[in-house]
Write a protein that holds these residues in place. Structure first.
Motif, PDB file in Angstrom:
ATOM      1  N   UNK A  46      12.334  16.365   0.674  1.00  0.00           N
ATOM      2  CA  UNK A  46      12.953  15.159  -0.002  1.00  0.00           C
ATOM      3  C   UNK A  46      11.918  14.151  -0.053  1.00  0.00           C
ATOM      4  N   UNK A  47      11.454  13.673  -1.388  1.00  0.00           N
ATOM      5  CA  UNK A  47      10.416  12.978  -1.438  1.00  0.00           C
ATOM      6  C   UNK A  47      10.632  11.339  -1.084  1.00  0.00           C
ATOM      7  N   UNK A  48      11.808  11.013  -0.872  1.00  0.00           N
ATOM      8  CA  UNK A  48      12.089   9.734  -0.285  1.00  0.00           C
ATOM      9  C   UNK A  48      11.967   9.588   1.331  1.00  0.00           C
ATOM     10  N   UNK A  49      11.680  10.786   1.798  1.00  0.00           N
ATOM     11  CA  UNK A  49      11.740  10.874   3.346  1.00  0.00           C
ATOM     12  C   UNK A  49      10.188  11.382   3.741  1.00  0.00           C
ATOM     13  N   UNK A  50       9.523  10.527   4.623  1.00  0.00           N
ATOM     14  CA  UNK A  50       8.295  10.616   5.043  1.00  0.00           C
ATOM     15  C   UNK A  50       8.096  11.198   6.234  1.00  0.00           C
ATOM     16  N   UNK A  51       9.026  10.882   7.229  1.00  0.00           N
ATOM     17  CA  UNK A  51       9.010  11.280   8.751  1.00  0.00           C
ATOM     18  C   UNK A  51      10.415  11.454   9.098  1.00  0.00           C
ATOM     19  N   UNK A  52      10.710  12.655   9.973  1.00  0.00           N
ATOM     20  CA  UNK A  52      11.822  13.163  10.661  1.00  0.00           C
ATOM     21  C   UNK A  52      11.807  12.794  12.147  1.00  0.00           C
ATOM     22  N   UNK A  53      12.996  12.324  12.546  1.00  0.00           N
ATOM     23  CA  UNK A  53      12.789  11.918  13.835  1.00  0.00           C
ATOM     24  C   UNK A  53      14.320  12.577  14.484  1.00  0.00           C
ATOM     25  N   UNK A 202       5.550   3.380  11.377  1.00  0.00           N
ATOM     26  CA  UNK A 202       3.956   3.163  11.230  1.00  0.00           C
ATOM     27  C   UNK A 202       3.326   4.329  10.674  1.00  0.00           C
ATOM     28  N   UNK A 203       3.673   5.671  10.990  1.00  0.00           N
ATOM     29  CA  UNK A 203       3.493   6.826  10.401  1.00  0.00           C
ATOM     30  C   UNK A 203       4.006   7.092   8.769  1.00  0.00           C
ATOM     31  N   UNK A 204       5.218   6.513   8.527  1.00  0.00           N
ATOM     32  CA  UNK A 204       5.805   6.745   7.461  1.00  0.00           C
ATOM     33  C   UNK A 204       5.155   5.770   6.123  1.00  0.00           C
ATOM     34  N   UNK A 205       4.464   4.772   6.606  1.00  0.00           N
ATOM     35  CA  UNK A 205       3.713   3.783   5.946  1.00  0.00           C
ATOM     36  C   UNK A 205       2.348   4.375   5.215  1.00  0.00           C
ATOM     37  N   UNK A 206       1.997   5.358   5.925  1.00  0.00           N
ATOM     38  CA  UNK A 206       0.835   6.098   5.359  1.00  0.00           C
ATOM     39  C   UNK A 206       1.159   6.893   4.136  1.00  0.00           C
ATOM     40  N   UNK A 207      -0.006   7.189   3.407  1.00  0.00           N
ATOM     41  CA  UNK A 207       0.089   8.220   2.236  1.00  0.00           C
ATOM     42  C   UNK A 207       0.919   9.300   2.503  1.00  0.00           C
ATOM     43  N   UNK A 208       1.907   9.593   1.893  1.00  0.00           N
ATOM     44  CA  UNK A 208       2.794  10.978   2.250  1.00  0.00           C
ATOM     45  C   UNK A 208       2.115  12.302   1.845  1.00  0.00           C
ATOM     46  N   UNK A 209       1.196  12.030   0.706  1.00  0.00           N
ATOM     47  CA  UNK A 209       0.442  13.329   0.458  1.00  0.00           C
ATOM     48  C   UNK A 209      -0.580  13.600   1.332  1.00  0.00           C
ATOM     49  N   UNK A 258      -3.885  -4.174   0.491  1.00  0.00           N
ATOM     50  CA  UNK A 258      -3.115  -2.976   0.788  1.00  0.00           C
ATOM     51  C   UNK A 258      -2.962  -1.922  -0.354  1.00  0.00           C
ATOM     52  N   UNK A 259      -3.021  -0.578   0.131  1.00  0.00           N
ATOM     53  CA  UNK A 259      -2.913   0.359  -0.820  1.00  0.00           C
ATOM     54  C   UNK A 259      -1.740   0.483  -1.449  1.00  0.00           C
ATOM     55  N   UNK A 260      -1.836   1.310  -2.507  1.00  0.00           N
ATOM     56  CA  UNK A 260      -0.365   1.579  -3.068  1.00  0.00           C
ATOM     57  C   UNK A 260      -0.366   3.048  -3.168  1.00  0.00           C
ATOM     58  N   UNK A 261       0.234   3.648  -2.637  1.00  0.00           N
ATOM     59  CA  UNK A 261       0.281   5.282  -2.428  1.00  0.00           C
ATOM     60  C   UNK A 261       1.208   5.821  -3.749  1.00  0.00           C
ATOM     61  N   UNK A 262       0.805   6.888  -4.079  1.00  0.00           N
ATOM     62  CA  UNK A 262       1.646   7.822  -5.025  1.00  0.00           C
ATOM     63  C   UNK A 262       2.833   8.291  -4.456  1.00  0.00           C
ATOM     64  N   UNK A 263       4.053   8.181  -4.894  1.00  0.00           N
ATOM     65  CA  UNK A 263       5.206   9.007  -4.429  1.00  0.00           C
ATOM     66  C   UNK A 263       5.111  10.451  -4.536  1.00  0.00           C
ATOM     67  N   UNK A 264       5.783  11.254  -3.431  1.00  0.00           N
ATOM     68  CA  UNK A 264       5.750  12.625  -3.838  1.00  0.00           C
ATOM     69  C   UNK A 264       6.821  13.090  -4.815  1.00  0.00           C
ATOM     70  N   UNK A 265       6.193  14.185  -5.366  1.00  0.00           N
ATOM     71  CA  UNK A 265       7.135  14.594  -6.505  1.00  0.00           C
ATOM     72  C   UNK A 265       8.096  15.617  -5.958  1.00  0.00           C
TER      73      UNK A 265
END
Length: 265
Positions: A46-53, A202-209, A258-265
């Motif tokens: 899921x490109x909208x999810x960066x971290x799972x808890x 905090x982790x989800x704010x990083x570049x997902x790639x 602030x950086x602007x990260x590319x979304x995951x495809x």
């Protein structure tokens, strides 16, 4: 969704999975293993999810395999062999799926995590425990050595500590688990969910790639001899440097923006 064995919620870029078999101390039934496996696999794509808890309802995080389900399977003509083989394979696949998932997976542990429940915590990339949490691999007490939990446990803690847990079945406190490296942080029970989600944010704010690249490389190099590990991670860093997010991140750091990260495809 309170009638399901696995509750799923979303917090911006964070997916929360909550074990919901409190009456069975969140034991990993075959059904719950399947539900977790499906969710981790799906959310990993899921490109909208960066971290799972992963959290759990009730007084226990997870009491391991469902022993009532195991006893019931013995009534079959093969005394449960086929069910046991399928159960162990499915559970092992789930733990591998967590490690191979391209998104970081964090366990938020309140209460006990025993046997396969301890394995689940050890399989996650990070773990936050409440002061009331406890960890054990007590299979030896019931004539069933925790052989598959041993795989994840020995990849988290030292061999002597792992063997002591496996041979005695004795529980270790959250504080001791922190000393051993089984968990990353110990927090007050009433702060567990907030602290775990804050770490996830905090982790989800990083570049997902970059997270995906780094997590995969971490587990790959950990299984390699030193020279091979350096050669492999050097190749990974070259490929990473050529990614747009590395160009953006370095530029943002030097430009003090602030950086602007590319979304995951």
């Amino acid at each position: 969704m309170t009638d399901t064995i696995l509750i799923e919620r979303r917090h911006d870029r964070i997916a929360e999975l909550r074990l919901n078999r409190p009456e069975a101390r969140n034991a990993l039934s075959r059904e719950l293993i399947g539900a977790l496996d499906e969710a981790v696999t799906r959310l990993g794509k899921d490109p909208g999810i960066h971290v799972i808890v992963i959290f759990a309802d009730g007084t226990a995080f997870c009491a391991g395999h469902d022993l009532r389900e195991i006893r019931a399977a013995r009534a079959g003509p093969d005394e449960g062999r086929l069910f046991f083989e399928e159960l162990m394979a499915a559970c092992s696949d789930l733990m591998r799926r967590i490690v191979l998932c391209p998104k970081p997976v964090i366990a938020g542990v309140a209460g006990i995590a025993t046997a396969a429940g301890c394995q689940l915590v050890a399989s996650c990339d990070l773990a936050v425990a409440s002061t009331e949490a406890g960890f054990a691999t007590p299979g030896v007490d019931i004539g069933l050595f925790c052989s598959t939990p041993m795989v994840a446990l020995t990849r988290n803690v030292g061999r002597k500590a792992a063997m002591e847990m496996l041979l005695t079945g004795d529980p270790v406190s959250a504080a001791r688990a922190l000393e051993l490296g089984l968990v990353n942080r110990v927090v007050d029970a009433d702060r567990l969910e907030d602290e775990t989600l804050a770490l996830a944010a905090r982790i989800a704010a990083k570049s997902p790639r970059t997270l995906r690249i780094g997590k995969r490389a971490f587990y790959e190099q950990a299984e390699m001899p030193l020279a091979e590990a350096y050669a492999h991670t050097a190749r990974v860093m070259v490929a990473n440097l050529l990614e747009q997010d590395a160009k953006e991140g370095i530029g943002a750091f030097l430009d003090k923006r602030p950086p602007s990260w590319e979304p995951l495809s």
